[in-house]
Design a protein around this motif. Structure first.
Motif, PDB file in Angstrom:
ATOM      1  N   ALA B 231       0.839  -1.209   0.000  1.00  0.00           N
ATOM      2  CA  ALA B 231       0.000   0.000   0.000  1.00  0.00           C
ATOM      3  C   ALA B 231       0.867   1.250   0.000  1.00  0.00           C
ATOM      4  N   LYS B 232       1.933   1.203   0.797  1.00  0.00           N
ATOM      5  CA  LYS B 232       2.836   2.350   0.885  1.00  0.00           C
ATOM      6  C   LYS B 232       3.524   2.605  -0.463  1.00  0.00           C
ATOM      7  N   LEU B 233       4.024   1.515  -1.072  1.00  0.00           N
ATOM      8  CA  LEU B 233       4.720   1.652  -2.352  1.00  0.00           C
ATOM      9  C   LEU B 233       3.783   2.207  -3.427  1.00  0.00           C
ATOM     10  N   LEU B 234       2.527   1.758  -3.386  1.00  0.00           N
ATOM     11  CA  LEU B 234       1.569   2.235  -4.380  1.00  0.00           C
ATOM     12  C   LEU B 234       1.325   3.729  -4.238  1.00  0.00           C
ATOM     13  N   ARG B 235       1.283   4.200  -3.006  1.00  0.00           N
ATOM     14  CA  ARG B 235       1.065   5.643  -2.824  1.00  0.00           C
ATOM     15  C   ARG B 235       2.258   6.443  -3.337  1.00  0.00           C
ATOM     16  N   LEU B 236       3.457   5.870  -3.149  1.00  0.00           N
ATOM     17  CA  LEU B 236       4.643   6.545  -3.673  1.00  0.00           C
ATOM     18  C   LEU B 236       4.574   6.641  -5.197  1.00  0.00           C
ATOM     19  N   TRP B 237       4.150   5.543  -5.819  1.00  0.00           N
ATOM     20  CA  TRP B 237       4.036   5.504  -7.283  1.00  0.00           C
ATOM     21  C   TRP B 237       3.045   6.566  -7.753  1.00  0.00           C
ATOM     22  N   GLU B 238       1.923   6.669  -7.046  1.00  0.00           N
ATOM     23  CA  GLU B 238       0.904   7.660  -7.375  1.00  0.00           C
ATOM     24  C   GLU B 238       1.479   9.078  -7.384  1.00  0.00           C
ATOM     25  N   SER B 239       2.180   9.412  -6.293  1.00  0.00           N
ATOM     26  CA  SER B 239       2.648  10.794  -6.223  1.00  0.00           C
ATOM     27  C   SER B 239       3.757  11.042  -7.230  1.00  0.00           C
ATOM     28  N   LYS B 240       4.491   9.968  -7.595  1.00  0.00           N
ATOM     29  CA  LYS B 240       5.517  10.132  -8.610  1.00  0.00           C
ATOM     30  C   LYS B 240       4.877  10.440  -9.959  1.00  0.00           C
ATOM     31  N   LEU B 241       3.784   9.762 -10.276  1.00  0.00           N
ATOM     32  CA  LEU B 241       3.103  10.003 -11.545  1.00  0.00           C
ATOM     33  C   LEU B 241       2.506  11.409 -11.617  1.00  0.00           C
ATOM     34  N   ASP B 242       2.122  11.950 -10.475  1.00  0.00           N
ATOM     35  CA  ASP B 242       1.530  13.283 -10.464  1.00  0.00           C
ATOM     36  C   ASP B 242       2.544  14.357 -10.821  1.00  0.00           C
ATOM     37  N   GLY B 243       3.816  14.043 -10.642  1.00  0.00           N
ATOM     38  CA  GLY B 243       4.860  15.015 -10.932  1.00  0.00           C
ATOM     39  C   GLY B 243       4.878  16.108  -9.882  1.00  0.00           C
ATOM     40  N   PRO B 244       5.819  17.008 -10.010  1.00  0.00           N
ATOM     41  CA  PRO B 244       5.936  18.066  -9.016  1.00  0.00           C
ATOM     42  C   PRO B 244       4.798  19.071  -9.141  1.00  0.00           C
ATOM     43  N   ASP B 245       4.511  19.768  -8.042  1.00  0.00           N
ATOM     44  CA  ASP B 245       3.466  20.784  -8.060  1.00  0.00           C
ATOM     45  C   ASP B 245       3.934  22.072  -8.729  1.00  0.00           C
ATOM     46  N   THR B 246       5.222  22.148  -8.987  1.00  0.00           N
ATOM     47  CA  THR B 246       5.760  23.388  -9.528  1.00  0.00           C
ATOM     48  C   THR B 246       6.407  23.113 -10.876  1.00  0.00           C
ATOM     49  N   PHE B 247       6.632  24.164 -11.643  1.00  0.00           N
ATOM     50  CA  PHE B 247       7.368  23.983 -12.884  1.00  0.00           C
ATOM     51  C   PHE B 247       8.327  25.142 -13.035  1.00  0.00           C
ATOM     52  N   ASP B 248       9.362  24.932 -13.809  1.00  0.00           N
ATOM     53  CA  ASP B 248      10.334  25.990 -14.017  1.00  0.00           C
ATOM     54  C   ASP B 248      10.050  26.708 -15.325  1.00  0.00           C
ATOM     55  N   LEU B 249      10.168  28.018 -15.270  1.00  0.00           N
ATOM     56  CA  LEU B 249      10.012  28.800 -16.480  1.00  0.00           C
ATOM     57  C   LEU B 249      11.296  28.742 -17.276  1.00  0.00           C
ATOM     58  N   ALA B 250      11.161  28.555 -18.582  1.00  0.00           N
ATOM     59  CA  ALA B 250      12.338  28.637 -19.428  1.00  0.00           C
ATOM     60  C   ALA B 250      12.513  30.098 -19.790  1.00  0.00           C
ATOM     61  N   THR B 251      13.484  30.760 -19.167  1.00  0.00           N
ATOM     62  CA  THR B 251      13.553  32.212 -19.317  1.00  0.00           C
ATOM     63  C   THR B 251      14.467  32.673 -20.440  1.00  0.00           C
ATOM     64  N   THR B 252      15.476  31.883 -20.737  1.00  0.00           N
ATOM     65  CA  THR B 252      16.355  32.318 -21.826  1.00  0.00           C
ATOM     66  C   THR B 252      15.910  31.665 -23.118  1.00  0.00           C
ATOM     67  N   ASP B 253      16.783  31.647 -24.100  1.00  0.00           N
ATOM     68  CA  ASP B 253      16.461  31.085 -25.393  1.00  0.00           C
ATOM     69  C   ASP B 253      15.887  29.678 -25.236  1.00  0.00           C
ATOM     70  N   THR B 254      14.621  29.521 -25.605  1.00  0.00           N
ATOM     71  CA  THR B 254      13.976  28.230 -25.371  1.00  0.00           C
ATOM     72  C   THR B 254      14.569  27.132 -26.229  1.00  0.00           C
ATOM     73  N   LEU B 255      15.162  27.511 -27.348  1.00  0.00           N
ATOM     74  CA  LEU B 255      15.756  26.476 -28.185  1.00  0.00           C
ATOM     75  C   LEU B 255      16.933  25.821 -27.479  1.00  0.00           C
ATOM     76  N   ALA B 256      17.522  26.567 -26.541  1.00  0.00           N
ATOM     77  CA  ALA B 256      18.635  25.999 -25.782  1.00  0.00           C
ATOM     78  C   ALA B 256      18.124  25.205 -24.580  1.00  0.00           C
ATOM     79  N   HIS B 257      16.827  25.268 -24.358  1.00  0.00           N
ATOM     80  CA  HIS B 257      16.197  24.472 -23.310  1.00  0.00           C
ATOM     81  C   HIS B 257      16.845  24.647 -21.933  1.00  0.00           C
ATOM     82  N   THR B 258      16.824  25.848 -21.459  1.00  0.00           N
ATOM     83  CA  THR B 258      17.298  26.052 -20.103  1.00  0.00           C
ATOM     84  C   THR B 258      16.116  26.424 -19.238  1.00  0.00           C
ATOM     85  N   SER B 259      16.246  26.177 -17.981  1.00  0.00           N
ATOM     86  CA  SER B 259      15.162  26.579 -17.095  1.00  0.00           C
ATOM     87  C   SER B 259      15.694  27.661 -16.172  1.00  0.00           C
ATOM     88  N   GLY B 260      14.788  28.522 -15.765  1.00  0.00           N
ATOM     89  CA  GLY B 260      15.304  29.779 -15.266  1.00  0.00           C
ATOM     90  C   GLY B 260      15.003  30.183 -13.846  1.00  0.00           C
TER      91      GLY B 260
END
Ligand SMILES: Nc1ncnc2c1ncn2[C@@H]1O[C@H](COP(=O)(O)OP(=O)(O)OP(=O)(O)O)[C@@H](O)[C@H]1O
Ligand SMILES: [Mg+2]
Lengths: 245, 277
Positions: B231-260
């Motif tokens: 049960a514990k492992l399954l809950r870990l899997w669930e939250s992993k699939l949800d991904g983080p609650d935050t995201f990083d903005l790509a502020t510089t040249d997006t073609l260079a794929h940096t996060s800012g």
């Protein structure tokens, strides 16, 4: 200019409810056609028939002169050339912004991931959403979601782009950012069919206006004609109601 | 030697001593039994999920009047068969299915060893339950998702594979976990065809040593440990699939794929942005 889409005697009924009756109109390359009309007049159904999300009951839809309502026409291949932007965005919730704009290119157009990514970034940049490539749809505001949805449709490089009330579910202060993107597209010659309640947009941006009521086209013409000098009594009544707001 | 003060204390000490004794003698047997239980519950759940997804995808194939008649008949026929499969295996006890398939197979000349039969029974049983779960999961996804896919020209299969299934999977993980935990427990009925799982070990130990209560205690503890950890492992899997609650903005040249520089924290309604350098 040549006709891209010709709608001929198109009818659609849900059971006994006749929603579209003998619709006829033509879209030429570079046209921006606005479809206006009261709620329930069949605007969305018309757009959905054009993109084959609904199967017409009768009539023809000619794409470059070829009827696509026939039984052995590949609907998927046709849809890839006719983009659609929905009122409710319909972004893929399991993918981030970049993924949304890449998936159709790699899976439907079979582009390489690198090419698809570069192309997606080009269009995301165009709608001002390039910095948000890592965000999930649930993390975006309505206006941002709709701009991503437009980029997703553009990334398929469609010949025609259909919009079904793209700003209707947005907060008033977010409407402008989406309309701005659409204005840019129109000025660049994108062929668009736009169902809208934004009369200013219809009047200022479109090259052609179609007014629908109860499943029929009551009147169509240039924005100057429809807004400046409507002939049909129902058009007058509809516009009077709208303009007084 | 501690002198017990009361009879019940005496009983307790005796009980503990018995438990230690059977663990010393049969400890590895218990572990091997638990291993069989866990492995077959896991394999059965995975296979069952695959069956469930396959059945679910077929049961949700849309048919329109545009499709040729032949295609509609075939799809309708296959759907009926799958419907029957689901009803039969949901509507009969797994213990009876095990006997039916293990001995029935021999009768028909298909000899299966105990392991094959056990794997088959658990998978097919889980599949029947998962088919319903998957079907419900697919139907609960906003139709707008499917329309979004169709509008860019994706086929039904691509729509399912890339957009609907991942979302369905996320939504039904609790039920997959439920099935896994049920399978950990319910593989015990396979002892009827001598599948050497944890419960089978218990039966032999108890039969040899006349230590029903002591052995049952050990087996209870092992089952509970397995289900709690799962049960514990399954809950870990669930939250992993949800991904983080935050995201990083790509502020510089997006073609260079940096996060800012900015991190956006998503709150339930609306969102705030705070600087993090
Ligand atoms: N799937 C459906 N089944 C049955 N009736 C439908 C269906 N879709 C639409 N209709 C009916 O068709 C009519 C036209 O609907 P449609 O959504 O095309 O109107 P609309 O002009 O887009 O309205 P709005 O401005 O509110 O979006 C309505 O009366 C509606 O009830
Ligand atoms: Mg509508």
């Amino acid at each position: 200019m040549s006709a891209i889409l010709e709608i001929r005697h198109l009818s659609k009924a849900f059971g006994t409810n006749k929603v579209l009756k003998d619709i006829d109109f033509t879209v030429r390359s570079g046209d921006v056609t606005s479809i206006i009309g009261a709620s329930g007049s069949g605007k969305s159904t018309l757009l959905r028939c054009i993109n084959f999300l609904e199967t017409p009951t009768s009539g023809e839809i000619l794409f470059h002169g070829e009827d696509i309502t026939g039984k052995n026409v590949n609907a998927s291949a046709y849809r890839a050339k006719v983009g659609m932007v929905f009122q409710s965005f319909n972004l893929f919730n399991n993918m981030n912004v970049l993924g949304n704009c890449v998936i159709g290119q790699t899976k439907v157009l079979k582009k390489s991931p690198e090419e698809a990514r570069e192309n997606a970034l080009k269009y995301l940049d165009k709608v001002g959403m390039a910095p948000y490539i890592n965000a999930k749809p649930r993390q975006l505001s309505g206006g941002q979601k709709q701009r991503v949805a437009i980029a997703r449709a553009l990334a398929m490089e469609p010949e025609v782009l259909l919009f079904d009330e793209p700003t209707s579910s947005l907060d008033p202060e977010l409407v402008g950012e989406v309309l701005d993107v659409m204005k840019t597209l129109a000025s660049e010659g994108m062929t668009m069919i736009v169902v809208t309640h934004e009369m200013d947009f219809a009047r200022d941006i479109s090259s052609h206006v179609v007014f629908m009521e109860d499943g029929v086209i009551c009147e169509e013409g240039s924005p100057a004609d429809i807004f400046g000098n409507p002939k049909n009594a129902r058009t007058k009544e509809f516009l009077a109601r709208f303009m007084s707001r | 030697m501690i002198l017990p003060e009361r009879a019940s204390d005496c009983e307790t000490v005796k009980f503990i001593n018995e438990v230690i004794r059977i663990l010393e003698i049969y400890g590895t047997s218990y572990l091997r039994g638990a291993g069989y239980t866990l492995v077959f519950a896991l394999l059965g759940t995975i296979a069952g999920c695959l069956i469930g997804f396959a059945v679910g995808i077929v049961q949700t194939i849309p048919t329109s009047e545009r499709d040729p008649k032949i295609k509609r008949y075939i799809v309708g026929f296959v759907k009926t068969i799958l419907r029957a499969y689901v009803e039969v295996f949901r509507g009969t006890p797994m213990i009876v299915q095990a006997v039916f398939i293990y001995y029935g197979g021999r009768y028909l000349g298909v000899t299966m060893d105990v392991y094959t039969a056990s794997f088959f029974v658990v998978s097919i049983n889980t599949g029947a339950y998962m088919a319903e779960t998957v079907r419900g999961g697919i139907l609960s996804i906003d139709p707008g998702q499917t329309e979004g896919c169709m509008a860019i020209g994706m086929t039904h299969f691509q729509t399912m594979l890339y957009v609907i299934f991942p979302q369905t999977l996320r939504n039904i993980i609790p039920q997959i976990g439920n099935n896994f935990i049920i399978n950990i427990k319910d593989t015990s009925v396979l002892s009827i065809i001598s599948f050497p799982d944890l419960f089978y070990v218990h039966k032999s130990v108890a039969g040899n040593m006349y230590t029903y209560f002591e052995s049952a205690t050990v087996v209870m503890a092992i089952y509970l440990t397995m289900t709690l950890i799962s049960a514990k492992l399954l809950r870990l899997w669930e939250s992993k699939l949800d991904g983080p609650d935050t995201f990083d903005l790509a502020t510089t040249d997006t073609l260079a794929h940096t996060s800012g520089l900015y991190r956006f924290t998503h709150k339930r309604r609306g969102w705030t942005n705070e600087r993090h350098t």
